[in-house]
Design a protein around this motif. Structure first.
Motif, short mmCIF file in Angstrom:
data_model
loop_
_atom_site.label_atom_id
_atom_site.label_comp_id
_atom_site.label_asym_id
_atom_site.label_seq_id
_atom_site.Cartn_x
_atom_site.Cartn_y
_atom_site.Cartn_z
N THR A 10 2.73 -1.54 -2.81
CA THR A 10 1.65 -1.15 -3.71
C THR A 10 0.80 -2.36 -4.06
N THR A 23 -1.09 2.62 -2.34
CA THR A 23 0.32 2.61 -1.95
C THR A 23 0.50 3.03 -0.50
N ASP A 24 1.49 2.42 0.11
CA ASP A 24 1.90 2.78 1.45
C ASP A 24 3.37 3.16 1.35
N GLY A 27 4.70 4.30 5.55
CA GLY A 27 3.60 4.45 6.50
C GLY A 27 2.53 5.44 6.10
N GLU A 28 2.70 6.18 5.01
CA GLU A 28 1.71 7.14 4.54
C GLU A 28 0.95 6.53 3.37
N ARG A 29 -0.38 6.47 3.47
CA ARG A 29 -1.20 5.80 2.47
C ARG A 29 -1.72 6.76 1.41
N GLU A 31 -3.89 6.71 -2.58
CA GLU A 31 -4.74 5.92 -3.47
C GLU A 31 -4.80 6.65 -4.81
N ALA A 44 -2.91 11.33 1.64
CA ALA A 44 -3.03 10.79 2.99
C ALA A 44 -4.07 11.56 3.81
#
Length: 152
Positions: A10, A23-24, A27-29, A31, A44
């Motif tokens: 983060t 945040t990731d 592997g999934e982003r 916001e 995502a």
């Protein structure tokens, strides 16, 4: 990675009551932007969700430094000796008064006193927060833009 551990990276920008999290999660982003009592989240897939939840917003607005300070001011911390945290020499502080089987430990750099992170353990669940970098940025237009949901 198949080990049953979720890894979240983060990045946080904060000014006043406005906070942006990027945040990731494995592997999934995602916001998140907190402004006033509103949380806006871009998932995502790009969809933006808006939520008004004062309790959640207050929790999201409270970072490691604020949590540590609050417990310190409430005299809920006790120094618990030296340790190594994230590969660095640290001073440990245990929080008193946590409900049930909850344990909170905060780690500060043994030399500088800067935050290194914390561990929150409840039963079999462990949440470890590592502070990699803490910096104060000038209020330039570029830096202030980081407090907004970014266009995709």
């Amino acid at each position: 990675p198949g080990d049953g551990i979720d890894r979240v990276v983060t990045r946080i920008w904060q000014r006043g009551d406005r906070v942006r999290y990027l945040t990731d999660l494995n592997g999934e982003r995602h916001e998140h932007v907190v402004a006033g009592d509103v949380l806006r989240t871009r998932r995502a897939g790009g969809k933006v969700l808006t939520l008004r939840d004062p309790l959640l917003v207050r929790r999201l607005r409270t970072d490691f430094v604020e949590r540590f300070r609050a417990r310190y001011e409430q005299t809920r911390l006790r120094e618990a000796g030296r340790a190594t945290f994230a590969g660095r020499p640290a001073v440990m502080y245990h929080a008193r008064g946590a409900p049930g089987r909850v344990r909170e430990t905060y780690y500060l750099d043994a030399e500088s006193g800067l935050p290194l992170g914390s561990e929150h353990v409840e039963g079999d669940i462990r949440h470890t927060e590592v502070v990699r970098k803490l910096e104060r940025l000038p209020a330039t237009p570029e830096n202030l833009a980081q407090l907004e949901l970014q266009p995709r």
